[in-house]
Scaffold this active site. Structure first.
Site, PDB file in Angstrom:
ATOM      1  CE  LYS A  33      55.998  21.611  17.704  1.00  0.00           C
ATOM      2  NZ  LYS A  33      56.894  20.558  17.211  1.00  0.00           N
TER       3      LYS A  33
ATOM      4  NE  ARG B 210      56.819  18.984  21.192  1.00  0.00           N
ATOM      5  CZ  ARG B 210      55.689  19.512  21.651  1.00  0.00           C
ATOM      6  NH1 ARG B 210      55.644  20.089  22.839  1.00  0.00           N
ATOM      7  NH2 ARG B 210      54.606  19.494  20.904  1.00  0.00           N
TER       8      ARG B 210
ATOM      9  N   GLY C 213      57.889  18.364   7.152  1.00  0.00           N
ATOM     10  CA  GLY C 213      59.149  18.147   6.441  1.00  0.00           C
ATOM     11  C   GLY C 213      60.339  18.368   7.337  1.00  0.00           C
TER      12      GLY C 213
ATOM     13  CG  MET D 264      64.344  15.616  13.301  1.00  0.00           C
ATOM     14  SD  MET D 264      65.379  15.839  14.727  1.00  0.00           S
ATOM     15  CE  MET D 264      64.164  16.098  15.978  1.00  0.00           C
TER      16      MET D 264
ATOM     17  NE  ARG E 120      49.345  23.029  14.798  1.00  0.00           N
ATOM     18  CZ  ARG E 120      50.162  22.072  14.395  1.00  0.00           C
ATOM     19  NH1 ARG E 120      51.391  22.350  14.080  1.00  0.00           N
ATOM     20  NH2 ARG E 120      49.764  20.825  14.337  1.00  0.00           N
TER      21      ARG E 120
ATOM     22  CG  HIS F  35      42.450  22.728 -23.173  1.00  0.00           C
ATOM     23  ND1 HIS F  35      41.154  22.269 -23.206  1.00  0.00           N
ATOM     24  CD2 HIS F  35      42.467  23.874 -23.865  1.00  0.00           C
ATOM     25  CE1 HIS F  35      40.414  23.108 -23.919  1.00  0.00           C
ATOM     26  NE2 HIS F  35      41.188  24.099 -24.326  1.00  0.00           N
TER      27      HIS F  35
ATOM     28  CB  SER G  89      39.773  50.739 -18.547  1.00  0.00           C
ATOM     29  OG  SER G  89      39.768  49.409 -18.103  1.00  0.00           O
TER      30      SER G  89
ATOM     31  CB  CYS H 179      39.331  45.750 -17.541  1.00  0.00           C
ATOM     32  SG  CYS H 179      40.237  46.260 -19.006  1.00  0.00           S
TER      33      CYS H 179
ATOM     34  CE1 TYR I 263      36.979  49.482 -13.873  1.00  0.00           C
ATOM     35  CE2 TYR I 263      36.664  51.846 -13.633  1.00  0.00           C
ATOM     36  CZ  TYR I 263      36.855  50.737 -14.439  1.00  0.00           C
ATOM     37  OH  TYR I 263      36.936  50.883 -15.800  1.00  0.00           O
TER      38      TYR I 263
HETATM   39  P1  ADP Z   1      54.861  18.082  15.399  1.00  0.00           P
HETATM   40  O1  ADP Z   1      55.540  19.367  15.180  1.00  0.00           O
HETATM   41  O2  ADP Z   1      55.029  17.107  14.313  1.00  0.00           O
HETATM   42  O3  ADP Z   1      53.432  18.278  15.822  1.00  0.00           O
HETATM   43  P2  ADP Z   1      55.511  17.709  18.182  1.00  0.00           P
HETATM   44  O4  ADP Z   1      56.775  18.295  18.634  1.00  0.00           O
HETATM   45  O5  ADP Z   1      54.290  18.462  18.501  1.00  0.00           O
HETATM   46  O6  ADP Z   1      55.619  17.395  16.644  1.00  0.00           O
HETATM   47  O7  ADP Z   1      55.421  16.267  18.825  1.00  0.00           O
HETATM   48  C1  ADP Z   1      54.501  15.346  18.391  1.00  0.00           C
HETATM   49  C2  ADP Z   1      53.822  14.690  19.540  1.00  0.00           C
HETATM   50  O8  ADP Z   1      54.751  14.140  20.427  1.00  0.00           O
HETATM   51  C3  ADP Z   1      53.008  15.625  20.394  1.00  0.00           C
HETATM   52  O9  ADP Z   1      51.755  15.860  19.877  1.00  0.00           O
HETATM   53  C4  ADP Z   1      52.908  14.847  21.684  1.00  0.00           C
HETATM   54  O10 ADP Z   1      51.871  13.898  21.587  1.00  0.00           O
HETATM   55  C5  ADP Z   1      54.209  14.146  21.733  1.00  0.00           C
HETATM   56  N1  ADP Z   1      55.099  14.856  22.661  1.00  0.00           N
HETATM   57  C6  ADP Z   1      55.973  15.821  22.392  1.00  0.00           C
HETATM   58  N2  ADP Z   1      56.579  16.252  23.497  1.00  0.00           N
HETATM   59  C7  ADP Z   1      56.063  15.515  24.516  1.00  0.00           C
HETATM   60  C8  ADP Z   1      56.269  15.490  25.920  1.00  0.00           C
HETATM   61  N3  ADP Z   1      57.122  16.318  26.521  1.00  0.00           N
HETATM   62  N4  ADP Z   1      55.559  14.608  26.644  1.00  0.00           N
HETATM   63  C9  ADP Z   1      54.677  13.791  26.050  1.00  0.00           C
HETATM   64  N5  ADP Z   1      54.448  13.765  24.726  1.00  0.00           N
HETATM   65  C10 ADP Z   1      55.124  14.623  23.978  1.00  0.00           C
HETATM   66 MG    MG Z   2      52.658  18.842  17.367  1.00  0.00          MG
END
Ligand code: ADP
Ligand code: MG
Ligand code: MG
Length: 909
Positions: free
Chosen positions: A29, A100, A109, A111, A373, A491, A799, A866, A886
């Site tokens: 990210k 984030r 999974g 935070m 991404r 099975h 083989s 094989c 092969y």
């Molecule tokens: P995840 O990894 O679960 O996708 P993100 O870090 O992308 O989590 O955050 C989820 C959502 O939170 C983002 O898609 C966005 O909508 C919102 N978000 C995150 N950072 C900001 C920000 N700086 N301003 C506005 N919305 C935000």
């Molecule tokens: Mg996101």
């Protein structure tokens, strides 16, 4: 003294320190946020705390890491303040932040994100008066308290049946007010929510909600680091081979607000369709919303494009008028921003040269990108996107080939449902997607009914509580298999995958009554003969008859496979025992048969009778008499194979399994056999007794049969050579390769080869015609690998039978390994199931050594494999590296192996 390590990387208008290539340090990210800044996409400014800081946290704890990063983070925040003209913690115009997480690979999974950090009881008032929007200010604050209370302070549901405690309060307030949507709550209600949230936190945790923004920030940062080691994240890492030392980065970013009213929104989008691969920009958004509202299903999201909106409405059975009124597209309601978004998605896709999955927010008609991404996609989408990008000159041939995961081709090889039919279908139940594909047919509950119905031309779905080996034939004629019990390794699941047949297993909602011949789901009952459809790729069970289409190597898939052949060195043959299987494999591009198991032909029709006659015979003369009956049948089989494979090599293995496998072991069947063959049950019992072995896999089987009963080898050699001559006479090109199984000593090989050559001379004399053929061996005992040079002097090809070779090298019985192998894998004693993916360090070494020994005495000796491993991409890559000519795999794995072999060749360049 070394220079101090840098832990914070900025992405701001003034300065961007990271870039896309720095994923290891900044997480996916963070690296992509920096990259977007670099290429001029509007991204709210922020900074990334590196994954190395996370590692320090894991090793040395929170206080230590805060010392390391404090100053840099403070400087980072100051830079954001300067850029935004606001102050963090200011009571009149506060700078608000999001915190984030973001590891190298996207990882559910971890935070959850915290938004609107920096708010407290004073700042919220400042925000309200500054924006003149009290509702917005309090909506932001309640979201912050909710997220922080959950992920940092840890106020979570206690039992897994509990609802989220914050959501419970929201529901209560909505109910009291008599409204449905969160947008119906006003500033007053939201203020009430904040009060209740804080009271709940205090009551349940005995903690005050932190007022100081810095305290909030440090708490959030450490919580992200901590979440790297939470249970969910650990489990995910284990399943996906992500090492602990990677760590996660933390992104601290200026907030932009999608909840500022009707000219604000938040959404997610894909630059192409992730399900089909269609080059169609698509996505969803919500007006006046924030963060994950779109995916959390708080309200029904709207479509971004007009076309997408119309398609969506059509599937949801919503008329155009209602759609326009209630669910208009972004294109319609904010055309200006829509064009900003279109521009951004095009820029991003062109820049990354791959389909992008983006997250964005619109704040008062201005677009901000928050994430990009490479998007996850189905196998079909992988193929289509790769080939279309190639045609669009975005990527080159090799890149296109590397974009498709060979394993995922499996999804394209089985019949599929028409997507329109699927969207309309009624889902009756859900189970495990045990074996991919689509099937539609009439319900039968018993395997013999399946056979009978199929003979009459019906399409049937075999519905069982679970299946057992008795059901094999019924399963093989059914279009699909549905079981109420059993998992991915039941099975039904295992057999169905082997057959390339659609299967949904463990659909627990289904009650099967064998006596009444009914299937009941939620009080509703279906009878034998009713139509249902199965989607083995999703685990869904549908009512009625859905349209299916046969898989074909056509269109983009065909083009991809053709392209793959351009860069491939290794050949891909198939393991096929019948002309039908061979035909399927040829269609999928097999360049020969690498293994035909002759014994499989022994079970068909009344052949088993002649086989048993041979086994019961008291002497050689009796055996020869029975074998003479088998000869024309086997010859016919081989003729069919040679015909189908015209011009391609066909490797036929001589009889391999222990003879007792051809005799019945239960009383009833023995009696039936006695009646049928007009011998006493006692005689049959005695023979079964005599043939009993304590370890049949290492018993009287393979070439040991041919050594003790040379007449079997004679018959099979004759059948092969006569078939070859007959087909050659018809003008076909026949390439017969006769393979001697389970050789350990060159003398075994010599003895069997001598018989084959003698028979050949006889047959050639009788026909007055000759044919070129090869005699080679399977290398499947460790000894054969060890003495491969002496065997190679005699054998014309090797083989590798890696199933037996694995079994004997590891000393694991394949049939019993289920008991101990799973914990072995969990504990990392073996990395992967060695029967699925070749044990490169052990068994692989033997193979490599045997090839060298073989080539040292016979340069250019043909070597292939094989075993089951021939269809496993990781093994195929290994076999490419060690120089096999092969691999041979089951028909449905042929395209998988072809692409895997191509990728191995490209990687090696
Ligand atoms: P995840 O990894 O679960 O996708 P993100 O870090 O992308 O989590 O955050 C989820 C959502 O939170 C983002 O898609 C966005 O909508 C919102 N978000 C995150 N950072 C900001 C920000 N700086 N301003 C506005 N919305 C935000
Ligand atoms: Mg996101
Ligand atoms: Mg999330």
């Amino acid at each position: 003294m070394s220079e101090q390590k840098k832990y914070v990387y900025r992405f701001t208008a003034a300065r961007t320190e990271g870039e896309a290539s720095m994923k290891n340090l900044l997480g996916g990210k963070g690296a992509n946020l920096a990259e977007m800044c670099r290429i001029g996409i509007a991204v709210p400014p922020g900074f990334t705390i590196t994954t190395e800081a996370c590692t320090e946290y894991t090793q040395k704890g929170g206080d230590y890491v805060l010392e390391l990063i404090r100053e840099e983070v403070q400087e980072g925040v100051r830079a954001l303040e300067a850029e935004m003209g606001k102050k963090f913690g200011d009571a009149t115009d506060p700078l608000l932040l999001s915190v984030r997480s973001g590891a190298r690979a996207s990882m559910p999974g971890m935070m959850d994100t915290i938004l609107n950090l920096g708010l407290n009881d004073e700042a919220v008032e400042g925000l309200a008066s500054r924006t003149g929007n009290a509702r917005f200010a309090w909506d932001s604050y309640r979201r912050f308290v909710q997220m922080y209370g959950d992920v940092v302070m840890g106020l979570k549901p206690v039992a897994k049946e509990d609802h989220d405690p914050f959501e419970v309060i929201i529901e209560m307030v909505k109910k009291k007010k008599g409204v449905q949507s969160d947008t119906d709550l006003d500033a007053h209600d939201l203020k009430e929510l904040v009060r209740r949230f804080k009271a709940l936190i205090h009551a349940r945790l005995g903690l005050e909600f932190p007022k100081d923004p810095w305290e909030q920030l440090w708490g959030a940062v450490l919580a992200v680091f901590e979440s790297w080691n939470n249970q969910r994240a650990r489990v995910y890492r284990e399943l996906n081979d992500i090492p602990e030392w990677w760590g996660t980065a933390v992104n601290v970013q200026t907030m932009v607000f999608g909840n500022l009213g009707d000219s604000s929104a938040t959404g997610v989008a894909f630059t192409r369709d992730a399900a089909t691969g269609e080059d169609l920009f698509n996505g969803e958004f919500l007006v006046n919303a924030q963060g994950e509202d779109v995916v959390a299903g708080i309200r029904t999201p709207q479509q971004i494009t007009l076309e997408g909106s119309r398609r969506w409405a059509h599937l949801a059975c919503i008329g155009e008028e209602e759609r326009k009124a209630k669910y208009p597209s972004l294109e319609e309601i904010m055309p200006e921003v829509y064009h900003q978004l279109l521009h951004a998605e095009t820029t991003l896709e062109n820049h990354y040269k791959d389909m992008q999955d983006v997250e964005f927010t619109i704040q008062e008609d201005k677009l901000w990108m928050l994430q990009t991404r490479n998007g996850k996609r189905t196998g079909a989408a992988m193929v289509r996107i790769a080939m279309e990008m190639l045609r669009q000159d975005m990527i080159d041939e090799k890149t296109a080939l590397m974009r498709v995961a060979p394993e995922r081709l499996d999804e394209l090889l089985h019949p599929v449902f028409d997507s329109k039919a699927r969207a309309k279908a009624r889902v009756l139940a859900r189970g495990l997607s045990a074996s991919p594909g689509a099937a539609t047919g009439q319900i039968v509950f018993f395997a013999d009914d399946a056979e009978e119905w199929a003979k009459k031309g019906h399409s049937v779905i075999l519905v069982r509580l679970e299946t057992s080996p008795e059901d094999l034939r019924g399963m093989s004629v059914a279009k699909g298999i549905l079981t109420a019990r059993g998992g991915m390794t039941s099975h039904a699941a295992v057999v169905a995958r082997g057959m390339g047949k659609c299967c949904v297993s463990g659909a627990g909602a289904i009650h099967v009554d064998y006596r009444k011949r009914t299937m009941t789901i939620n009080q509703e009952t279906w009878q034998e003969g009713d139509w249902i459809s199965l989607n083995g790729s999703t685990g869904e069970v549908y009512e009625g008859q859905l349209e299916t289409m046969d898989a074909e190597l056509s269109g983009d898939f065909g083009a991809l496979m053709k392209l793959a052949d351009k860069y491939r060195r290794m050949e891909v043959r198939t393991n096929a025992d019948t002309p039908e299987e061979a035909a399927v494999a040829r269609k999928f591009g097999a360049t020969g048969i690498g293994l035909c198991r002759t014994e499989h032909m022994f079970f068909e029709g009344d052949r088993i009778r002649s086989v048993r006659e041979m086994i019961l015979a008291d002497d050689e003369a009796g055996r020869r008499k029975a074998l003479a009956k088998l000869l024309p049948m086997q010859r016919g089989d081989f003729e069919g194979l040679f015909q189908t494979m015209n011009g391609k090599p066909v490797t036929i293995r001589l009889l391999d399994p222990p003879l007792h496998e051809f005799l019945p072991h239960d009383e009833a069947s023995q009696q039936e056999m006695a009646r049928d063959m007009k011998v006493s049950v006692g005689k049959i019992k005695m023979r079964v007794e005599e043939l009993h072995e304590s370890n049949p896999m290492m018993g009287h089987r393979g070439c040991r049969l041919g050594i003790t009963y040379p007449e079997i080898t004679e018959m099979q050699a004759r059948a092969i050579l006569e078939a070859a001559l007959n087909m050659q006479a018809k003008g076909l090109e026949v390439k017969a390769e006769i393979m001697i199984p389970l050789v350990g000593s060159v003398r075994e090989f010599d003895a069997q080869a001598a018989i084959i050559h003698r028979v050949a001379e006889e047959v050639f004399a009788e026909y007055g015609e000759k044919i070129h053929y090869l005699v080679g061996t399977m290398i499947e005992t460790p000894r054969a690998a060890l003495v491969a040079d002496s065997i190679g002097r005699q054998a014309e090809f090797f083989s590798f039978g890696t199933n037996d070779l694995t079994q004997m090298t590891l000393g694991f019985s394949r049939d019993d390994a289920g008991k101990f192998l799973p914990p072995y894998i969990r504990k990392g004693i073996y990395e992967r199931d060695p029967f699925q993916s070749i044990d490169q360090k052990g068994v692989g070494l033997l193979v490599e050594m045997a090839i060298q020994k073989g080539r040292s005495v016979r340069p250019g000796i043909e070597v292939g494999i094989c075993g089951e491993h021939g269809g496993d991409p990781a093994s195929v890559e290994f076999f490419h590296r060690i120089g096999l000519d092969y691999v041979s795999c089951s028909p449905f794995r042929v395209p998988v192996a072809r692409l895997a072999a191509t990728q191995a060749a490209i990687r090696q360049e």
